[in-house]
Design an enzyme around this catalytic site. Structure first.
Site, PDB file in Angstrom:
ATOM      1  CG  ASP A  21      -2.201   0.671   1.093  1.00  0.00           C
ATOM      2  OD1 ASP A  21      -2.329   1.480   0.158  1.00  0.00           O
ATOM      3  OD2 ASP A  21      -3.110   0.401   1.900  1.00  0.00           O
ATOM      4  CG  ASP A  23      -9.352   2.297   0.038  1.00  0.00           C
ATOM      5  OD1 ASP A  23      -8.886   1.193  -0.299  1.00  0.00           O
ATOM      6  OD2 ASP A  23      -8.732   3.108   0.749  1.00  0.00           O
TER       7      ASP A  23
HETATM    8  C1  GLA Z   1      -5.646   1.951   2.449  1.00  0.00           C
HETATM    9  C2  GLA Z   1      -6.036   0.779   1.579  1.00  0.00           C
HETATM   10  C3  GLA Z   1      -7.075  -0.033   2.308  1.00  0.00           C
HETATM   11  C4  GLA Z   1      -6.509  -0.506   3.619  1.00  0.00           C
HETATM   12  C5  GLA Z   1      -6.039   0.668   4.446  1.00  0.00           C
HETATM   13  C6  GLA Z   1      -5.297   0.210   5.683  1.00  0.00           C
HETATM   14  O1  GLA Z   1      -6.681   2.849   2.579  1.00  0.00           O
HETATM   15  O2  GLA Z   1      -6.502   1.192   0.335  1.00  0.00           O
HETATM   16  O3  GLA Z   1      -7.454  -1.126   1.510  1.00  0.00           O
HETATM   17  O4  GLA Z   1      -5.460  -1.406   3.391  1.00  0.00           O
HETATM   18  O5  GLA Z   1      -5.180   1.509   3.716  1.00  0.00           O
HETATM   19  O6  GLA Z   1      -4.851   1.255   6.450  1.00  0.00           O
END
Ligand code: GLA
Length: 703
Positions: free
Chosen positions: A450, A520
């Site tokens: 990420d 997300d």
């Molecule tokens: C980001 C990612 C999510 C999750 C969060 C965790 O927003 O896109 O899928 O992994 O971080 O903090």
């Protein structure tokens, strides 16, 4: 042979299965673009090959259709290359020097400045079966002094004169990525770009140009996609002489860098293509290209459970074990623990950078959960965000000098975190080391990588440390090098690219990533739009889709489980709901859908996608996936909302064999036999009633 040089005409042709790409050297030594489109006889283009002068204000019009032009002389269009020499000369006059054909499909042209030994090689590689050409350049400093590179683009694509030009691209923001837009190109420039240090959710380095009339199944479309995961720029410029050129590469904004004597800069690859069969064929060509030429493996995506939406930071070994138990019951193949497993990571305020297992959450170590997951027949995967650090972390306390920051001011915190300067060799080594420790110590088969903030204050507080504007490029170069090294060291581990959702997906990172977390936002209705936009450039083979809770947190919308599954079956299937709380009925229903997905998975991930209908201009969305042998199709349909009474709709299918017979089965069990021609001209009848209704139809060729 896809590439040839016609000596008499001084013309080069790159020929793919359906297209011709022609350029030549005019009497001034300019490499002039002549044609790109459906196949033509290359030598017939020779008559266009001449320099053009209109007035003293437009002295070298041909420079506007140059294959790759330096900024200098009468060059006023967006430059492909702009340099400053050490003696103060800021003029580049590139002259053609020669060419080399490599194998069947590659050609490179050599250019050099008329005075200084600054050499440029323009590389072309035909991908004949998908009507694509990969392009990149290499710039070599043969001087004894440094040269400052102010702008260096990967390629220039010229689209012939059309009465009108329309550019299609995507835009968006966090949780609303890949929204399709189209705009008329009039004289001047349309710029798509990122200045945020990564590919970004606001734009994506892909474009398509047509005459405003192309649709999914017809019309000429010119398109391209750039493989770069840092600051990038694509400029579409319409000249007052009526043609459009598209220039793309690493963004020149704040990015001038120095090439020392003997140094070679290699640009990212910018792939371009042409089709006369509309946007659908464009996408299918790009999808197949990604599968055959870009992605690191051709493995099918595993059905995945990810615990983020279920637990967020409240990770406990017991909670995860319970989720794993239910996930295995559903038929999930890979269980992934998201954020919150490490350091003092109880919220987004602390712990990033401390990549050791939190002992309160895992008193018996991570092994306890991994053994449990493996015992249930699943693989284990883990979330990391290696480029970031919370100021409240052991890593930051030990190495405050590793973050991007300028002296005399605070570094901006976003999501309570700062970014590590991955361009520094010691930071690169740190990331490689802790990832190697994790992947060696634990049986981890999957990494979700990420990156949850944009780059700000791209400098350093350490005096003497060299962080100039080249950091934008170094960060990405080192990121790619880390992924390449980890893949080499751990060939069994698969990687997912995620950046607060879909903010780092492009043909650069996809050389290292097996799959992509595209947003997300997991609301199944919103996802139809996001997934559709994504599919214009990128393959369902990498697109992870999610079944999560209803009502969904983003829009407060309730959607049936079937609808949520249908929406999520259109790529790699993931489940992210709190399934510990699901009823037995919900679990049984979900289990059936997972089983069904596994049956259709090869068609979805390896097949050909046809976008039959879009919610952008209809009340119904429909997407068809055909197996490559055209023996099987899966069609997903979604009704937004019912108005004015029920209506039987027909969806003409595409890409079947007209003379074959097919068995058609809807997921409510109705079966009939239809001729391919009937299915493609009349279509499959479908009764969808109500709001947010969906159906899946399977079509199989009868032997
Ligand atoms: C980001 C990612 C999510 C999750 C969060 C965790 O927003 O896109 O899928 O992994 O971080 O903090």
């Amino acid at each position: 042979m896809s590439v040839q040089y016609l000596e008499n005409e001084n013309i080069f042709e790159i020929r793919t299965n359906q297209t011709s790409y022609v350029f030549g050297i005019n009497e001034k030594g300019t490499i002039q673009h002549l044609y790109w489109g459906a196949q033509v006889e290359a030598k017939d283009c020779a008559y266009v090959l001449k320099s053009r002068l209109h007035s003293s204000f437009d002295a070298e019009i041909d420079r506007e259709t140059e294959e790759y032009g330096g900024w200098g002389g009468c060059h006023y269009a967006e430059p492909a290359l702009k340099v400053s020499f050490a003696d103060g000369v800021r003029d580049l006059k590139l002259r053609y020097e020669g060419y080399r054909i490599i194998g069947e499909n590659e050609i490179l042209l050599r250019l050099a400045d008329v005075y200084y030994p600054l050499d440029v090689e323009i590389h072309y590689k035909a991908i004949p079966e998908f009507d694509l050409i990969e392009r990149y350049v290499q710039v070599r400093n043969g001087l004894n002094e440094s040269v400052r590179i102010e702008q260096v683009m990967a390629a220039v694509w010229t689209v012939q004169a059309l009465p009108d030009y329309r550019m299609t691209h995507v835009t968006g923001r966090w949780a609303g990525e890949y929204q399709l837009r189209s705009t008329v190109l009039s004289e001047g420039k349309k710029v798509l770009e990122s200045r945020r240090g990564f590919t970004g959710p606001h734009a994506n380095p892909w474009f398509a140009v047509d005459n405003g009339k192309a649709d999914e199944t017809s019309g000429n479309v010119w398109f391209g996609a750039l493989g770069w995961s840092g600051n990038w720029k694509i400029v579409a410029e319409k000249s007052t002489f009526g043609h459009v050129r598209i220039v793309g590469g690493v963004n020149d904004f704040d990015s001038a860098f120095v090439l020392v004597p003997g140094e070679v800069y290699t640009s990212p690859v910018f792939v371009g293509g042409f089709t006369s069969c509309g946007f659908g064929q464009m996408s299918r060509n790009l999808h197949k290209y990604q599968r055959d030429y870009v992605l690191p493996t051709s493995k099918l995506r595993k059905v995945l459970y990810n615990s983020w939406e279920a637990t967020e930071f409240a990770v406990t070994v017991e909670g995860q074990k319970e989720l794993a138990q239910q996930a295995a019951h559903l038929g999930v193949e890979r269980f992934v623990v998201d954020d919150g497993w490490f350091g003092q990571r109880h919220s987004d305020r602390a712990g990033l950078g401390d990549w050791y297992v939190n002992e309160e959450k895992f008193p018996n170590g991570l092994e306890e959960l991994i053994d449990h997951v493996k015992g249930l027949g699943m693989e284990f995967g883990l979330w990391v965000e290696p480029e970031s650090v919370n100021p409240d972390s052991d890593l930051y306390r030990a190495h405050p000098e590793w973050v991007y920051q300028f002296p005399t001011r605070e570094g901006t915190q976003l999501r309570n975190q700062l970014l590590l300067n991955v361009g520094l060799p010691e930071v690169k080594q740190f990331i490689l080391d802790f990832m190697t420790t994790l992947l060696t110590k634990y049986d981890i088969r999957f990494i979700k990588w990420d990156m949850n903030r944009t780059v700000t204050e791209p400098g350093t507080v350490v005096s003497g440390q060299d962080v100039d504007a080249s950091m934008w490029i170094k960060h990405v170069d080192h990121l790619y090098a880390i992924w390449a090294e980890l893949r080499e060291r751990f060939p069994k581990v698969e990687f997912e690219t995620c950046a607060g959702g879909g903010a780092r997906i492009d043909l650069g990172i996809l050389r290292y990533a097996d799959q992509a977390w595209i947003s997300d936002n997991t609301d199944a209705r919103d996802r139809l739009a996001i997934q559709e936009g994504f599919s214009y450039a990128y393959s369902p083979a990498v697109m992870m889709c999610w079944v999560t809770e209803s009502p969904h947190g983003f829009n407060g919308r309730s959607l049936p489980l079937l609808y949520r599954f249908h929406s999520a079956m259109m790529g790699g299937l993931g489940i992210g709901a709190n399934i510990s709380k699901w009823s037995v009925e919900e679990l049984d229903e979900a289990k059936r859908y997972v089983e069904l997905y596994k049956e259709i998975r090869p068609v979805i991930l390896n097949g050909d996608l046809y976008r039959l209908s879009s919610l952008r201009d209809s009340n119904v969305a429909a997407y068809q996936y055909n197996s490559t042998e055209r023996s099987e199709s899966v069609v997903f349909t979604f009704l937004q909302s019912q108005h004015f009474g029920a209506e039987v709709r027909h969806f003409p299918l595409q890409g079947l064999e007209s003379h074959a017979s097919y068995q058609v089965q809807t997921d409510d069990g109705e079966v009939c036999v239809r001729h391919g021609s009937t299915l493609m001209n009349i279509g499959v009848p479908l009764m969808l009633r109500g709001d947010y209704k969906s159906r899946m139809i399977r079509v199989k060729r009868l032997e």
